[in-house]
Design an enzyme around this catalytic site. Structure first.
Site, short mmCIF file in Angstrom:
data_model
loop_
_atom_site.label_atom_id
_atom_site.label_comp_id
_atom_site.label_asym_id
_atom_site.label_seq_id
_atom_site.Cartn_x
_atom_site.Cartn_y
_atom_site.Cartn_z
N CYS A 190 0.82 -1.21 0.00
CA CYS A 190 0.00 0.00 0.00
C CYS A 190 0.86 1.27 0.00
CB CYS A 190 -0.91 -0.01 1.23
SG CYS A 190 0.01 -0.20 2.76
N ASP A 310 41.35 -25.64 17.94
CA ASP A 310 42.23 -26.23 18.94
C ASP A 310 43.40 -25.29 19.27
OD1 ASP A 310 40.96 -28.67 19.51
OD2 ASP A 310 41.56 -29.42 17.55
N LYS A 320 48.14 -4.78 9.90
CA LYS A 320 48.14 -5.79 8.83
C LYS A 320 49.57 -6.24 8.53
CE LYS A 320 46.85 -6.51 4.09
NZ LYS A 320 46.62 -5.88 2.80
N PHE A 354 30.64 -34.10 19.26
CA PHE A 354 30.83 -34.57 17.89
C PHE A 354 32.29 -34.93 17.74
CE2 PHE A 354 27.11 -33.74 15.13
CZ PHE A 354 26.25 -33.27 16.11
N LYS A 368 37.25 -40.17 22.69
CA LYS A 368 36.74 -38.84 23.06
C LYS A 368 35.54 -38.95 24.00
CE LYS A 368 38.56 -36.52 18.99
NZ LYS A 368 38.35 -36.02 17.63
N LYS A 372 36.14 -37.23 27.58
CA LYS A 372 35.37 -35.99 27.85
C LYS A 372 34.14 -36.26 28.70
CE LYS A 372 37.19 -33.91 23.61
NZ LYS A 372 37.29 -32.65 22.90
#
Ligand code: PMT
Length: 436
Positions: A190, A310, A320, A354, A368, A372
């Site tokens: 509109c 890691d 830079k 994962f 793992k 963990k």
């Protein structure tokens, strides 16, 4: 009139054959392939946003839904029933007093067939009629008769949307259990700018999928990590990985659909944010660790799909780095292992990790899982075709603390998320049963 009615054989007339979906469409597996596809009845009311409903039908069909369209007379002024019929592959219903339509489709039949009833666009007039219990045309009659969840996607002028009468109608509909989406902000047909745009078809599809899912994760507070980390080298360069965030975002999306509360700690990605999740954006592994530790006390389940860096450069150059002819040597320092840290203080929470591997998948994942202190580990061979980084699919093996090893075939990341949650719930149930 019933546009493009099926012939005597029950098959669609000739034009339907030519209007088959293009060969390059990817049909996304929605649910169990053996089950009948979930049925969406889409009500289209007369607003300029009708053109977006055409795209909605295309998307729904692509996602494997059976779509039946009901249009108001006003909607048919904007888009012809033939357009919807061609895309849905089913006759479109428009008239309540048409003998042919009533005998071939039937308004109560339509109401009963719906697994979800969606109205997009839902105009102010239609919302008012439904809220007032008026059933004076086919669409309002069918919506009154359905027992399926009803989802309304409003679209109108910003001042109409802000009108207190409309707002009161929306509140009333929500009170009695209708689902009403928020319209989007932006340029309106509109000429005004503001709230009133039909939500994007992808968002409507996502809402439909949420309504269809069993809410078996209700009460769970999922803390999910996704994506890569960017470890800066200088103000313009960083070390990163190929993680796109798709796996973690799929876990978030599916978790929300199944009724969980979701906090998503996301590394840098360009993915659209899952609606309804609390999103915390981070860059480096140290930022991810800080965000995860802050959210951890509230979580009941943690899913670490992020490709946590890691290592990080020992020194970040303040300017830079200049190009030279000599070799540059980088010294990298190890980052903290976030998941291992959580494993040491999980205190009844479920931890899911994962394992991104390129060799010895199961042996490395088992190590793992143990080191963990995890409940589940999702092992993916990131070197395998169709698996791992950037793709929409994955090939994973699920290992859990009971010693079970479950190799899964290639599937979408959303399907894998569902399998992970199924395993999580079955482990939780076993734990609860053995505690009784
Ligand atoms: O993002 P996509 O493009 O969709 O790709 C998905 C994925 C391949 C990134 C995902 O499926 C995956 O495998 N994520 C884990 C990647 C990884 O870091 O794996 P890992 O084997 O190095 O780590 C094991 C586990 O410890 C992971 O859950 C990881 O999040 C966690 N970890 C790792 C290192 C570290 N410093 N802290 C951690 O918490």
């Amino acid at each position: 009139m019933l546009a493009g009615r099926p012939g005597r054989s029950g098959r669609m007339p000739g034009f339907m054959k030519v209007c088959k979906p293009p060969a390059n469409w990817v049909f996304l597996p929605l649910m169990d392939a053996k089950k009948a596809p979930p049925s969406v009845v889409l009500g289209v009311a007369g607003g300029i946003a009708c053109y977006k409903s055409v795209e909605l039908v295309r998307l729904l069909v692509q996602h494997g839904f059976a779509v039946r369209v009901v249009m108001t007379r006003e909607a048919a002024e904007f888009v012809t029933p033939l357009t919807f019929q061609t895309l849905s592959g089913r006759p479109v219903a428009t008239e309540i007093f048409s003998l042919t339509q009533e005998s071939e489709i039937g308004h109560i039949n339509l109401a009963d067939q719906a697994d979800v009833f969606v109205i997009a666009p839902a105009t102010a007039n239609l919302i008012g009629k439904i809220a007032g219990g008026i059933a004076d045309d086919l669409l309002t009659t069918v919506v009154m008769a359905t027992q399926a969840p009803v989802l309304l996607a409003p679209s109108m002028n910003v001042h109409m949307y802000e009108n207190p009468i409309l707002q009161e109608n929306i509140r009333k509909l929500r009170r009695v259990g209708y689902h009403v989406m928020e319209p989007a902000d932006g340029y309106l047909a509109c000429g005004y700018e503001g709230k009133g745009r039909l939500p994007e078809p992808e968002q409507i599809v996502e809402e439909i999928r949420r309504l269809l899912k069993k809410k078996d994760l209700a009460g769970e507070k999922l803390l999910i990590t996704a994506g890569p980390n960017h470890e800066p080298l200088d103000p313009v360069r960083y070390l990163g990985s190929r993680s796109s965030g798709k796996m973690g975002y799929a876990l978030a999306q599916v978790g929300l659909r199944r009724g969980a509360e979701v906090t998503l700690v996301s590394g840098p990605t360009t993915l659209p944010l899952p609606q309804g999740a609390k999103v915390v954006r981070v860059g480096t592994a140290a930022e991810m660790r800080a965000a995860v530790l802050k959210e951890f006390p509230q979580a009941t389940v943690v899913l670490m799909a992020a490709a946590v860096a890691d290592y990080r450069p020992e020194r970040i150059a303040p300017h830079k780095l200049k190009k030279t002819e000599t070799t540059i040597h980088l010294t990298l320092k190890p980052n903290a292992d976030i998941l291992k840290e959580l494993g040491a203080k999980k205190n009844g929470r479920m931890l899911i990790g994962f394992a991104a591997e390129t060799e010895e998948l199961v042996a490395n994942a088992k190590k793992k899982l143990r080191e963990k202190n995890l409940d589940i580990i999702v092992a993916n061979n990131v070197a395998e075709e169709g698996s791992g980084f950037e793709r929409d699919t994955n090939i994973a093996t699920l290992l859990d603390r009971t010693g079970s090893v479950q190799p899964l075939p290639l599937m979408t990341k959303e399907e894998l998320a569902d399998r992970i949650y199924d395993l999580l719930l079955s482990l939780k149930n076993t734990k609860e049963r053995s505690a009784v």
